[in-house]
Design an enzyme around this catalytic site. Sequence first.
Site, PDB file in Angstrom:
ATOM      1  N   LYS A 174     -59.513  71.575  21.767  1.00 17.28           N
ATOM      2  CA  LYS A 174     -58.485  70.571  21.426  1.00 17.28           C
ATOM      3  C   LYS A 174     -57.998  69.832  22.666  1.00 17.28           C
ATOM      4  O   LYS A 174     -58.126  70.314  23.794  1.00 17.28           O
ATOM      5  CB  LYS A 174     -57.293  71.219  20.721  1.00 17.28           C
ATOM      6  CG  LYS A 174     -56.613  72.376  21.474  1.00 17.28           C
ATOM      7  CD  LYS A 174     -55.577  71.968  22.520  1.00 17.28           C
ATOM      8  CE  LYS A 174     -55.075  73.122  23.342  1.00 17.28           C
ATOM      9  NZ  LYS A 174     -54.290  72.761  24.520  1.00 17.28           N
ATOM     10  N   ALA A 220     -60.207  78.364  30.796  1.00 18.01           N
ATOM     11  CA  ALA A 220     -58.917  78.106  31.454  1.00 18.01           C
ATOM     12  C   ALA A 220     -58.771  76.622  31.788  1.00 18.01           C
ATOM     13  O   ALA A 220     -58.263  76.244  32.844  1.00 18.01           O
ATOM     14  CB  ALA A 220     -58.743  78.975  32.705  1.00 18.01           C
ATOM     15  N   GLY A 221     -59.233  75.766  30.891  1.00 16.74           N
ATOM     16  CA  GLY A 221     -59.235  74.325  31.133  1.00 16.74           C
ATOM     17  C   GLY A 221     -58.148  73.573  30.398  1.00 16.74           C
ATOM     18  O   GLY A 221     -58.071  72.356  30.471  1.00 16.74           O
ATOM     19  N   GLY A 222     -57.307  74.282  29.634  1.00 26.86           N
ATOM     20  CA  GLY A 222     -56.259  73.595  28.879  1.00 26.86           C
ATOM     21  C   GLY A 222     -56.769  72.997  27.578  1.00 26.86           C
ATOM     22  O   GLY A 222     -56.118  72.157  26.962  1.00 26.86           O
ATOM     23  N   MET A 223     -57.953  73.453  27.129  1.00 29.16           N
ATOM     24  CA  MET A 223     -58.525  72.912  25.888  1.00 29.16           C
ATOM     25  C   MET A 223     -58.616  73.956  24.778  1.00 29.16           C
ATOM     26  O   MET A 223     -59.275  73.728  23.756  1.00 29.16           O
ATOM     27  CB  MET A 223     -59.904  72.304  26.162  1.00 29.16           C
ATOM     28  CG  MET A 223     -59.830  71.066  27.047  1.00 29.16           C
ATOM     29  SD  MET A 223     -61.390  70.190  27.060  1.00 29.16           S
ATOM     30  CE  MET A 223     -61.523  69.680  25.355  1.00 29.16           C
ATOM     31  N   GLY A 224     -57.958  75.088  24.989  1.00 28.88           N
ATOM     32  CA  GLY A 224     -57.854  76.073  23.908  1.00 28.88           C
ATOM     33  C   GLY A 224     -59.155  76.773  23.547  1.00 28.88           C
ATOM     34  O   GLY A 224     -59.358  77.119  22.379  1.00 28.88           O
ATOM     35  N   GLY A 228     -60.290  79.867  24.384  1.00 27.83           N
ATOM     36  CA  GLY A 228     -60.055  81.248  23.937  1.00 27.83           C
ATOM     37  C   GLY A 228     -59.450  81.264  22.541  1.00 27.83           C
ATOM     38  O   GLY A 228     -59.792  82.110  21.708  1.00 27.83           O
ATOM     39  N   SER A 229     -58.579  80.308  22.268  1.00 25.09           N
ATOM     40  CA  SER A 229     -57.956  80.222  20.944  1.00 25.09           C
ATOM     41  C   SER A 229     -58.999  79.870  19.888  1.00 25.09           C
ATOM     42  O   SER A 229     -58.961  80.393  18.764  1.00 25.09           O
ATOM     43  CB  SER A 229     -56.855  79.153  20.945  1.00 25.09           C
ATOM     44  OG  SER A 229     -55.881  79.466  21.909  1.00 25.09           O
ATOM     45  N   ALA A 230     -59.936  78.988  20.238  1.00 24.84           N
ATOM     46  CA  ALA A 230     -61.012  78.647  19.302  1.00 24.84           C
ATOM     47  C   ALA A 230     -61.871  79.877  19.021  1.00 24.84           C
ATOM     48  O   ALA A 230     -62.278  80.119  17.876  1.00 24.84           O
ATOM     49  CB  ALA A 230     -61.868  77.512  19.874  1.00 24.84           C
ATOM     50  N   ASP A 264     -52.032  78.394  20.043  1.00 21.95           N
ATOM     51  CA  ASP A 264     -53.060  77.387  19.748  1.00 21.95           C
ATOM     52  C   ASP A 264     -54.074  77.852  18.699  1.00 21.95           C
ATOM     53  O   ASP A 264     -54.936  77.079  18.284  1.00 21.95           O
ATOM     54  CB  ASP A 264     -53.840  77.025  21.024  1.00 21.95           C
ATOM     55  CG  ASP A 264     -52.984  76.268  22.027  1.00 21.95           C
ATOM     56  OD1 ASP A 264     -51.933  75.720  21.630  1.00 21.95           O
ATOM     57  OD2 ASP A 264     -53.378  76.228  23.213  1.00 21.95           O
TER      58      ASP A 264
HETATM   59  P1  ATP Z   1     -54.436  78.138  26.764  1.00 20.82           P
HETATM   60  O1  ATP Z   1     -54.813  78.232  25.303  1.00 20.82           O
HETATM   61  O2  ATP Z   1     -53.598  79.286  27.252  1.00 20.82           O
HETATM   62  O3  ATP Z   1     -53.978  76.781  27.202  1.00 20.82           O
HETATM   63  P2  ATP Z   1     -56.852  77.517  28.092  1.00 20.82           P
HETATM   64  O4  ATP Z   1     -57.352  76.643  27.013  1.00 20.82           O
HETATM   65  O5  ATP Z   1     -56.381  76.851  29.338  1.00 20.82           O
HETATM   66  O6  ATP Z   1     -55.756  78.470  27.541  1.00 20.82           O
HETATM   67  P3  ATP Z   1     -58.833  79.575  27.795  1.00 20.82           P
HETATM   68  O7  ATP Z   1     -60.238  79.219  28.093  1.00 20.82           O
HETATM   69  O8  ATP Z   1     -58.441  79.727  26.383  1.00 20.82           O
HETATM   70  O9  ATP Z   1     -57.929  78.540  28.537  1.00 20.82           O
HETATM   71  O10 ATP Z   1     -58.538  80.932  28.580  1.00 20.82           O
HETATM   72  C1  ATP Z   1     -57.388  81.251  29.296  1.00 20.82           C
HETATM   73  C2  ATP Z   1     -57.555  82.679  29.835  1.00 20.82           C
HETATM   74  O11 ATP Z   1     -57.633  83.588  28.731  1.00 20.82           O
HETATM   75  C3  ATP Z   1     -58.842  82.890  30.612  1.00 20.82           C
HETATM   76  O12 ATP Z   1     -58.604  82.707  31.980  1.00 20.82           O
HETATM   77  C4  ATP Z   1     -59.269  84.307  30.280  1.00 20.82           C
HETATM   78  O13 ATP Z   1     -58.825  85.208  31.272  1.00 20.82           O
HETATM   79  C5  ATP Z   1     -58.538  84.663  28.995  1.00 20.82           C
HETATM   80  N1  ATP Z   1     -59.400  84.788  27.799  1.00 20.82           N
HETATM   81  C6  ATP Z   1     -59.227  85.668  26.820  1.00 20.82           C
HETATM   82  N2  ATP Z   1     -60.141  85.530  25.850  1.00 20.82           N
HETATM   83  C7  ATP Z   1     -60.934  84.519  26.208  1.00 20.82           C
HETATM   84  C8  ATP Z   1     -62.067  83.911  25.605  1.00 20.82           C
HETATM   85  N3  ATP Z   1     -62.569  84.328  24.443  1.00 20.82           N
HETATM   86  N4  ATP Z   1     -62.612  82.874  26.231  1.00 20.82           N
HETATM   87  C9  ATP Z   1     -62.097  82.452  27.422  1.00 20.82           C
HETATM   88  N5  ATP Z   1     -61.060  83.014  28.053  1.00 20.82           N
HETATM   89  C10 ATP Z   1     -60.462  84.035  27.451  1.00 20.82           C
END
Ligand code: ATP
Length: 329
Positions: free
Chosen positions: A27, A115-119, A121-123, A155
């Site tokens: 997202k 950890a790019g701010g695009m969700g 891990g949430s996906a 998210d």
């Molecule tokens: P947020 O939803 O917090 O903004 P984000 O989109 O910036 O996160 P994500 O790639 O979702 O970043 O991951 C954030 C952190 O969560 C990672 O640094 C990692 O340590 C942890 N993490 C847990 N599960 C996952 C996963 N399935 N994929 C990626 N990172 C994960």
Amino acid sequence: MSNAGEWAGERDDAQPVARVHVRAPGKVNLFLGVDAPDEDGYHPLSTVFQAVSLYEDVVATPADDVTVSVSGVADPSTVPLDDRNLALRAAKLLAVATGFDGGVHLELHKTVPVAGGMGGGSADAAAALLACNELWRTGLSHERLHALAARLGADVPFALMGGTAVGSGRGDVLTPALSRGRYEWVLLVDDEGLSTPAVYRAFDEIAAEDRASSDEAELARARRIDPVQVPPEFFEALLSGDALRLGGHLRNQLEAGSFRLRPALESTLERLAADVVGGIVSGSGPTLALLCDTAESADALAERLRGEGRTALRAHGPVRGAHVVSAAD
Ligand code: ATP
């Protein structure tokens, strides 16, 4: 199988499915207004999410235990494979809620930057919920999956829902938003991710410094981080389907925190302003979401950035939320 789960009664006790493939989108927050933290330290948000065509593919197969493996990431050490992994937690939460006592192996094929701010891990979590619900034939309704998603992270419900939606509260109270057209994005990825909690801490520091300051420049910055709601013109722009119009209304208040931790983001956005119709940090960053007026201009910009040695991904939005691609008995 035990029947202890809160929603154990939903289960269909037919043979489990052999393999389920679910796809869930990353997202971009088209708008992100951040309020002062509440007593638990959470910042109430006013946000508009758009699901974009960078996908996480999750393949679930039966196993004795709940395990996860990951592909598609440059540095595998950035994704935990233990209980910190959001997909693994999603599977375990569904098992507890439904009283299912079998296992699953989840293969995560990632294209959303970590950890790019695009969700991303949430996906993965949304995809894992849907995949296990199918694999285990636990039969939870969409509403119940949504409730479990909200327990996993702010998210996660949006990754289930997809499209375009307004998020309030912690971002997990969702209302679908009307949107026309297709928006063309270039996602400029940073090699190193940013921690979402660290970005919120930097944001709070700036707010505290600005409140204590009488300096004109500081006060101007403070006005930039005064809490805002999504304005009516934003929704009019979304309805118009006109990228140029929407581009002028993109806003992310949290980017003050991301800029403090990574100043190059601000200068990159300024440098690229003339090439795009709008540009913002995506969520907590450090990915930059650059909106272009046509697919051709987005392709050309991505190509140029790659020529400079940058990682530039192409995507469009809105796209649908987590969905089953295939399921085999
Ligand atoms: P947020 O939803 O917090 O903004 P984000 O989109 O910036 O996160 P994500 O790639 O979702 O970043 O991951 C954030 C952190 O969560 C990672 O640094 C990692 O340590 C942890 N993490 C847990 N599960 C996952 C996963 N399935 N994929 C990626 N990172 C994960």
